[in-house]
Design an enzyme around this catalytic site. Structure first.
Site, PDB file in Angstrom:
ATOM      1  N   GLY A   4       5.327   4.320 -23.782  1.00 56.75           N
ATOM      2  CA  GLY A   4       4.709   5.512 -24.363  1.00 56.75           C
ATOM      3  C   GLY A   4       5.027   6.786 -23.621  1.00 56.75           C
ATOM      4  O   GLY A   4       5.338   7.822 -24.219  1.00 56.75           O
ATOM      5  N   ARG A   5       4.974   6.754 -22.289  1.00 56.23           N
ATOM      6  CA  ARG A   5       5.203   7.970 -21.499  1.00 56.23           C
ATOM      7  C   ARG A   5       6.665   8.395 -21.491  1.00 56.23           C
ATOM      8  O   ARG A   5       7.002   9.476 -21.025  1.00 56.23           O
ATOM      9  CB  ARG A   5       4.694   7.746 -20.079  1.00 56.23           C
ATOM     10  N   GLU A  46       1.432   6.703 -13.929  1.00 59.73           N
ATOM     11  CA  GLU A  46       1.377   5.441 -14.664  1.00 59.73           C
ATOM     12  C   GLU A  46       2.608   4.589 -14.362  1.00 59.73           C
ATOM     13  O   GLU A  46       2.555   3.359 -14.433  1.00 59.73           O
ATOM     14  CB  GLU A  46       1.264   5.695 -16.170  1.00 59.73           C
ATOM     15  N   LYS A  93      -9.784  -1.424 -20.913  1.00 58.53           N
ATOM     16  CA  LYS A  93      -9.790  -1.655 -22.363  1.00 58.53           C
ATOM     17  C   LYS A  93     -10.500  -2.968 -22.705  1.00 58.53           C
ATOM     18  O   LYS A  93     -11.310  -3.037 -23.632  1.00 58.53           O
ATOM     19  CB  LYS A  93      -8.354  -1.690 -22.899  1.00 58.53           C
ATOM     20  N   HIS A  96      -5.161  31.590  -8.694  1.00 57.17           N
ATOM     21  CA  HIS A  96      -6.565  32.004  -8.616  1.00 57.17           C
ATOM     22  C   HIS A  96      -7.492  30.803  -8.763  1.00 57.17           C
ATOM     23  O   HIS A  96      -8.679  30.957  -9.061  1.00 57.17           O
ATOM     24  CB  HIS A  96      -6.853  33.045  -9.690  1.00 57.17           C
ATOM     25  N   LYS A 122       2.201   1.856 -31.564  1.00 55.94           N
ATOM     26  CA  LYS A 122       3.286   0.865 -31.584  1.00 55.94           C
ATOM     27  C   LYS A 122       2.801  -0.452 -32.178  1.00 55.94           C
ATOM     28  O   LYS A 122       3.448  -1.051 -33.045  1.00 55.94           O
ATOM     29  CB  LYS A 122       3.817   0.654 -30.173  1.00 55.94           C
ATOM     30  N   GLU A 165      -8.637   3.163 -29.845  1.00 49.50           N
ATOM     31  CA  GLU A 165      -8.978   4.586 -29.967  1.00 49.50           C
ATOM     32  C   GLU A 165      -8.267   5.233 -31.154  1.00 49.50           C
ATOM     33  O   GLU A 165      -8.849   6.013 -31.912  1.00 49.50           O
ATOM     34  CB  GLU A 165      -8.596   5.347 -28.680  1.00 49.50           C
TER      35      GLU A 165
END
Length: 527
Positions: free
Chosen positions: A270-271, A357, A503, A388, A213, A219
């Site tokens: 973002g999410r 978040e 960050k 399992h 954005k 990163e």
């Protein structure tokens, strides 16, 4: 008029606290009226989905109090305020508009001099036009060859949601002849992630989508440089292989390295961005714009159910309220998301970010500390693999973890085999049914090691098949559930300050502006 109050100030909340332990699942699901309860404790969702909560520890009295809580907390009214453009993201002083990416629920929302619904529709059309030109060969690489794959570079919400949605529809698209391009994702700043992906694809026939954005995410820009270097080493032109999903004010706009830019804005976290250009670019390229449009239709249809004031007709609201009862009254610390569909293998990871978040907060919307618990820990894996793995703790551990099962009658590929008089899909569905009852009712045994206490509550979301439309509805259900819970807890579900401190410290380490513990730990890695 809407009022924002801490949940523990509401009369219904105090009444709800007195209703702990009223329902024994072994009684209501093990008795003569079990079938009636299973049939009645069910709510239709969009796109043919249903939400069944018969195995939840609720009864008519508890549901009545939860309905009162919804009214007192004005949850539906707050949703209306949100989709009509009021500033509900108090931390960042922004509107929250991800619902507008898939439909108009209320009034026109004007921001930055634009009708935001028109803006999102235009971006979707721009993406569709670009994808169609790629698919029909109007846009080709420097050798005149068609592109065959797409790779998204992003992190957090720019990766988890779109990756989960792509994997959810990959087999469906192949079975329905809408599979256009294979997709890959680079998210981790660990160079092994990018190196592994780049080694597995034909770079010369790949379009890379950089999603940022701000255009400054550390990163993502690190991985951008990694990818650009690989493109050049492959003898290709960067400008023939990269597009961006970014804001209109980003430094990426106008950069000659990108053959196209598609826009997102600050009103979509973002999410919550899978139905925006963040998910739209890769899903439209991979499966075609029509598939992405169907995905949006499912989400829009489910959003409409979230407007219902009656909690029995509003599955996201009902799910949210039962979750509040489990978290605040029964004090259950976690929720497990258990999709019995391999296509949803990364869906729990996306919901983990969406929920934790958003609602991992300890101060209210005004920045004041709260005295009650908020969001649970979210985890999960597909069944039957999880059976399992961690189901041992779920069945016989000391903590009780509420469960959310997701299942479908049919598989996506249409391929199956009959073994011992039943297909693999039937075996999968049989396991869902068995687990719900086993968790709820348990089993007494003279050997304590083989005894199951039961009373592990669960819900079930199910449909005939996982399609683009049902996937959109499923996504919107959980987005709206998280939203309603945040409203009830009086927290801001739309900022994420908890990700910022690390960050900043990482940048301090890289610039060597450190001392104390930062310097000491940095020495382990030669920083």
């Amino acid at each position: 008029m809407i009022t924002w109050s801490n949940i523990d100030t509401l009369p219904s909340y105090k009444k709800m606290l007195s209703l702990k332990g009223q329902v024994k699942l072994a009684d209501v699901l093990g008795g003569a009226d079990a079938a009636k309860r299973v049939a009645e404790y069910s709510v239709p969702m969009a796109a043919g989905l249903k939400y069944n909560y018969a195995a939840k520890q609720v009864n008519e009295q508890i549901l009545s109090v939860l309905a009162d809580l919804s009214k007192e907390a004005q949850l539906v009214e707050k949703f209306e305020a949100l989709y009509n453009g009021e500033v509900v993201n108090t931390g960042e002083k922004r509107m929250v508009l991800h619902h507008l990416t898939r439909g108009q629920l209320g009034k026109d929302v004007i921001a930055d001099g634009k009708n935001k619904r028109d803006f999102y529709v235009q971006i979707q059309k721009d993406i569709a036009d670009f994808a169609n030109k790629v698919h029909n060969g109007e846009l080709v690489n420097e050798k005149g060859e068609k592109y065959t794959s797409v790779c998204q570079i992003g992190i957090g919400g720019s990766d988890l949601g779109p990756r989960a949605m792509y994997l959810a529809l990959e087999n469906w698209a192949k079975a329905n002849n809408t599979f256009k391009m294979s997709a890959n994702f680079i998210s981790n700043v660990d160079p092994d992630d990018a190196a592994s992906v780049l080694a597995s694809i034909d770079i010369s026939k790949t379009i890379f989508i950089l999603v940022s954005k701000s255009g400054t995410t550390l990163e993502t820009l690190t991985n951008e440089s990694f990818v650009k270097d690989a493109i050049k080493k492959a003898g290709c032109e960067v400008s023939k292989h990269m597009i961006a999903v970014t804001s209109e004010t980003s430094p990426l706009v106008g950069n000659p390295d990108y053959m196209a830019c598609f826009f997102m804005d600050d009103y979509i976290g973002g999410r919550y961005s899978s139905t925006s250009a963040v998910g739209g670019a890769i899903l439209s390229l991979a499966f075609g714009p029509e598939v992405f449009a169907a995905f949006l239709d499912g989400a829009a249809e489910e959003d409409k159910t979230a407007k219902e004031a009656d909690i029995r007709k509003n599955p996201a609201l009902l799910d949210a309220l039962i979750g509040i009862y489990e978290r605040n009254v029964q004090e259950y610390p976690a929720t497990a998301i258990l999709p019995y569909s391999q296509a949803l293998s990364r869906f729990p990871a996306h919901l983990q970010q969406l929920d934790m978040e958003s609602n991992g907060k300890s101060v209210n919307r005004d920045g004041k500390e709260i005295s009650y618990v908020t969001g649970p820990v979210i985890f999960g894996e597909p069944g039957t693999n999880g059976q399992h793995s961690f189901y041992q703790l779920l069945h016989q551990g000391t903590d009780i973890t509420p469960l959310q099962f997701i299942a479908f009658n049919s598989n996506q590929t249409g391929k199956d085999v009959v073994i011992e008089d039943s297909t693999s899909q039937k075996k999968l569905c049989a396991n869902v049914v068995a687990q719900i009852v086993a968790f709820a009712c348990g089993k007494a045994d003279a050997d304590p090691n083989k005894s199951f206490a039961g009373e592990r509550p669960s819900s079930l979301i199910y449909a005939d098949a996982l399609t683009p439309k049902t996937l959109g509805a499923l996504l919107a259900h959980f987005e709206n559930k998280v939203m309603f819970q945040g409203f009830a807890w009086n927290i801001n579900s739309f900022d994420q300050e908890g990700v910022q401190l690390g960050k900043k410290l990482a940048k301090a380490v890289l610039s060597k502006s450190y001392d104390g513990a930062l310097k000491a730990y940095s020495s382990f890695f030669g920083l």
